[in-house]
Motif scaffolding. Structure first.
Motif, PDB file in Angstrom:
ATOM      1  N   THR A 103      -5.492  16.504  10.223  1.00  0.00           N
ATOM      2  CA  THR A 103      -6.219  15.439   9.518  1.00  0.00           C
ATOM      3  C   THR A 103      -5.657  14.035   9.723  1.00  0.00           C
ATOM      4  OG1 THR A 103      -4.820  15.664   7.548  1.00  0.00           O
ATOM      5  CG2 THR A 103      -6.765  17.083   7.682  1.00  0.00           C
ATOM      6  N   TRP A 104      -4.522  13.893  10.393  1.00  0.00           N
ATOM      7  CA  TRP A 104      -3.844  12.601  10.396  1.00  0.00           C
ATOM      8  C   TRP A 104      -4.501  11.591  11.333  1.00  0.00           C
ATOM      9  CZ3 TRP A 104       1.992  14.308  10.906  1.00  0.00           C
ATOM     10  CH2 TRP A 104       2.322  15.095   9.793  1.00  0.00           C
ATOM     11  N   ASN A 105      -4.414  10.334  10.908  1.00  0.00           N
ATOM     12  CA  ASN A 105      -4.942   9.222  11.698  1.00  0.00           C
ATOM     13  C   ASN A 105      -4.018   8.024  11.516  1.00  0.00           C
ATOM     14  OD1 ASN A 105      -6.923   7.546  13.134  1.00  0.00           O
ATOM     15  ND2 ASN A 105      -7.294   6.636  11.122  1.00  0.00           N
ATOM     16  N   ASP A 106      -3.641   7.381  12.632  1.00  0.00           N
ATOM     17  CA  ASP A 106      -2.831   6.167  12.514  1.00  0.00           C
ATOM     18  C   ASP A 106      -3.728   4.978  12.211  1.00  0.00           C
ATOM     19  OD1 ASP A 106      -3.947   6.427  15.040  1.00  0.00           O
ATOM     20  OD2 ASP A 106      -2.376   5.268  16.028  1.00  0.00           O
ATOM     21  N   LEU A 107      -3.195   4.047  11.416  1.00  0.00           N
ATOM     22  CA  LEU A 107      -4.011   2.960  10.876  1.00  0.00           C
ATOM     23  C   LEU A 107      -3.121   1.754  10.608  1.00  0.00           C
ATOM     24  CD1 LEU A 107      -7.060   2.829  10.000  1.00  0.00           C
ATOM     25  CD2 LEU A 107      -6.262   3.221   7.660  1.00  0.00           C
ATOM     26  N   LYS A 108      -3.732   0.585  10.577  1.00  0.00           N
ATOM     27  CA  LYS A 108      -2.978  -0.609  10.201  1.00  0.00           C
ATOM     28  C   LYS A 108      -2.496  -0.497   8.762  1.00  0.00           C
ATOM     29  CE  LYS A 108      -5.034  -4.098  13.240  1.00  0.00           C
ATOM     30  NZ  LYS A 108      -5.745  -5.408  13.293  1.00  0.00           N
ATOM     31  N   CYS A 109      -1.257  -0.854   8.528  1.00  0.00           N
ATOM     32  CA  CYS A 109      -0.677  -0.728   7.199  1.00  0.00           C
ATOM     33  C   CYS A 109      -1.332  -1.656   6.183  1.00  0.00           C
ATOM     34  CB  CYS A 109       0.823  -1.023   7.253  1.00  0.00           C
ATOM     35  SG  CYS A 109       1.751   0.094   8.342  1.00  0.00           S
ATOM     36  N   GLU A 110      -2.015  -2.703   6.674  1.00  0.00           N
ATOM     37  CA  GLU A 110      -2.651  -3.654   5.772  1.00  0.00           C
ATOM     38  C   GLU A 110      -4.014  -3.163   5.278  1.00  0.00           C
ATOM     39  OE1 GLU A 110      -1.528  -4.462   8.812  1.00  0.00           O
ATOM     40  OE2 GLU A 110       0.370  -5.400   8.160  1.00  0.00           O
ATOM     41  N   ASP A 111      -4.525  -2.097   5.874  1.00  0.00           N
ATOM     42  CA  ASP A 111      -5.815  -1.582   5.430  1.00  0.00           C
ATOM     43  C   ASP A 111      -5.718  -1.032   4.006  1.00  0.00           C
ATOM     44  OD1 ASP A 111      -6.721  -2.306   7.890  1.00  0.00           O
ATOM     45  OD2 ASP A 111      -7.364  -0.302   8.504  1.00  0.00           O
ATOM     46  N   ILE A 112      -6.852  -0.950   3.361  1.00  0.00           N
ATOM     47  CA  ILE A 112      -6.912  -0.483   1.980  1.00  0.00           C
ATOM     48  C   ILE A 112      -7.310   0.988   1.969  1.00  0.00           C
ATOM     49  CG2 ILE A 112      -7.961  -0.837  -0.285  1.00  0.00           C
ATOM     50  CD1 ILE A 112      -6.180  -3.116   0.673  1.00  0.00           C
ATOM     51  N   ASN A 113      -6.602   1.761   1.135  1.00  0.00           N
ATOM     52  CA  ASN A 113      -6.835   3.202   1.146  1.00  0.00           C
ATOM     53  C   ASN A 113      -6.396   3.813  -0.183  1.00  0.00           C
ATOM     54  OD1 ASN A 113      -7.776   5.475   2.476  1.00  0.00           O
ATOM     55  ND2 ASN A 113      -6.390   5.247   4.221  1.00  0.00           N
ATOM     56  N   PHE A 114      -6.857   5.029  -0.458  1.00  0.00           N
ATOM     57  CA  PHE A 114      -6.254   5.823  -1.524  1.00  0.00           C
ATOM     58  C   PHE A 114      -4.870   6.262  -1.051  1.00  0.00           C
ATOM     59  CE2 PHE A 114     -10.880   6.599  -2.107  1.00  0.00           C
ATOM     60  CZ  PHE A 114     -11.016   6.125  -3.410  1.00  0.00           C
ATOM     61  N   TRP A 115      -4.096   6.860  -1.962  1.00  0.00           N
ATOM     62  CA  TRP A 115      -2.778   7.336  -1.573  1.00  0.00           C
ATOM     63  C   TRP A 115      -2.393   8.561  -2.405  1.00  0.00           C
ATOM     64  CZ3 TRP A 115      -3.560   3.107  -4.711  1.00  0.00           C
ATOM     65  CH2 TRP A 115      -2.948   3.116  -5.970  1.00  0.00           C
ATOM     66  N   ILE A 116      -1.351   9.247  -1.965  1.00  0.00           N
ATOM     67  CA  ILE A 116      -0.843  10.412  -2.690  1.00  0.00           C
ATOM     68  C   ILE A 116       0.681  10.317  -2.802  1.00  0.00           C
ATOM     69  CG2 ILE A 116      -0.945  11.775  -0.554  1.00  0.00           C
ATOM     70  CD1 ILE A 116      -1.295  14.279  -2.340  1.00  0.00           C
ATOM     71  N   CYS A 117       1.158  10.344  -4.038  1.00  0.00           N
ATOM     72  CA  CYS A 117       2.600  10.316  -4.315  1.00  0.00           C
ATOM     73  C   CYS A 117       3.130  11.744  -4.432  1.00  0.00           C
ATOM     74  CB  CYS A 117       2.898   9.598  -5.627  1.00  0.00           C
ATOM     75  SG  CYS A 117       2.299   7.899  -5.752  1.00  0.00           S
ATOM     76  N   GLU A 118       4.411  11.889  -4.143  1.00  0.00           N
ATOM     77  CA  GLU A 118       5.083  13.172  -4.323  1.00  0.00           C
ATOM     78  C   GLU A 118       6.376  12.961  -5.085  1.00  0.00           C
ATOM     79  OE1 GLU A 118       6.842  16.979  -1.783  1.00  0.00           O
ATOM     80  OE2 GLU A 118       6.304  15.133  -0.750  1.00  0.00           O
ATOM     81  N   LYS A 119       6.574  13.783  -6.108  1.00  0.00           N
ATOM     82  CA  LYS A 119       7.823  13.781  -6.873  1.00  0.00           C
ATOM     83  C   LYS A 119       8.368  15.198  -6.860  1.00  0.00           C
ATOM     84  CE  LYS A 119       9.776  12.644 -11.416  1.00  0.00           C
ATOM     85  NZ  LYS A 119      10.752  11.653 -10.911  1.00  0.00           N
ATOM     86  N   ILE A 120       9.490  15.395  -6.211  1.00  0.00           N
ATOM     87  CA  ILE A 120      10.058  16.739  -6.088  1.00  0.00           C
ATOM     88  C   ILE A 120      10.643  17.162  -7.427  1.00  0.00           C
ATOM     89  CG2 ILE A 120      11.796  18.152  -4.920  1.00  0.00           C
ATOM     90  CD1 ILE A 120      11.481  16.318  -2.500  1.00  0.00           C
ATOM     91  N   MET A 121      10.215  18.336  -7.888  1.00  0.00           N
ATOM     92  CA  MET A 121      10.678  18.876  -9.165  1.00  0.00           C
ATOM     93  C   MET A 121      11.122  20.321  -8.961  1.00  0.00           C
ATOM     94  SD  MET A 121      10.135  16.478 -11.523  1.00  0.00           S
ATOM     95  CE  MET A 121       9.845  17.233 -13.111  1.00  0.00           C
TER      96      MET A 121
END
Length: 203
Positions: free
Chosen positions: A183-201
């Motif tokens: 599913t991965w795609n490279d993109l300009k870092c300045e583009d606007i997007n959703f995101w997903i955080c990860e917190k290891i527990m």
């Protein structure tokens, strides 16, 4: 000479046991049973003492196994209330707003988390289930793809024809082609997007 009449009704008839002898037999039986129970209890006590004395090395002093921390349900409650999702050994936050890569990462770090580091096929499949274009924690750093935890990229899930590098500065990565495994795609870092955080527990 007068003869006495002798009643033979009770001659050679065995005596009926008295009730006192029956009581004595029951008393002996009860005492014997009690004695056996005492012996069994003593055996169990000795066995338990031996088992506990030999097994304490496998436990820490506080009674928990080494290298194993039990997380209480209350530890996760605040995250669940803020729409974090638990999977495997981590908590994940899937945004409902859009930001560029840097601000997305800042959001995660303010919550003692970071953008997701995908290090297993199961985690990759987990990300796909949200059917959303999302920043992940992978960027181009000094000519190499690196995760936000400073580990190099080893196993990748680039989409067809990716990374394209068709445009300059496509240094950040999103999960995009959720209908396929890669599913991965490279993109300009300045583009606007959703995101997903990860917190290891870890448990």
């Amino acid at each position: 000479m007068a003869h006495r009449n002798i009643n033979m009704e009770y001659v050679n008839v065995p005596k009926t046991p008295s009730s006192s002898s029956n009581d004595q037999k029951w008393l002996r039986l009860v005492l014997l049973s009690f004695g056996l129970l005492c012996i069994l209890q003593a055996t169990l006590n000795v066995t338990l003492r031996i088992f506990l004395s030999t097994d304490t090395n496998a436990l820490d002093l506080d009674g928990t196994c080494k290298n194993f921390t039990v997380k209480k349900k209350e530890d996760f409650a605040p995250f669940f209330q803020d729409n974090w999702v638990y999977f495997n050994t981590s908590l994940y936050y899937i945004s409902t707003a859009k930001r560029n890569w840097e601000n997305s990462r800042r959001f995660c770090m303010q919550r003692n988390a970071d953008l997701i580091v995908i290090n297993s096929k199961q985690e990759q499949e987990f990300v796909r289930t949200f059917h959303r274009f999302m920043w992940i924690g992978l960027t181009m750093t000094q000519g190499k793809w690196m995760w936000v935890d400073n580990t190099p990229l080893t196993t990748s899930y680039w989409g067809p024809g990716e990374p394209s590098m068709n445009l300059e500065n496509e240094d950040c990565v999103e999960s995009r082609f959720f209908e396929v495994e890669h599913t991965w795609n490279d993109l300009k870092c300045e583009d606007i997007n959703f995101w997903i955080c990860e917190k290891i527990m870890p448990l």
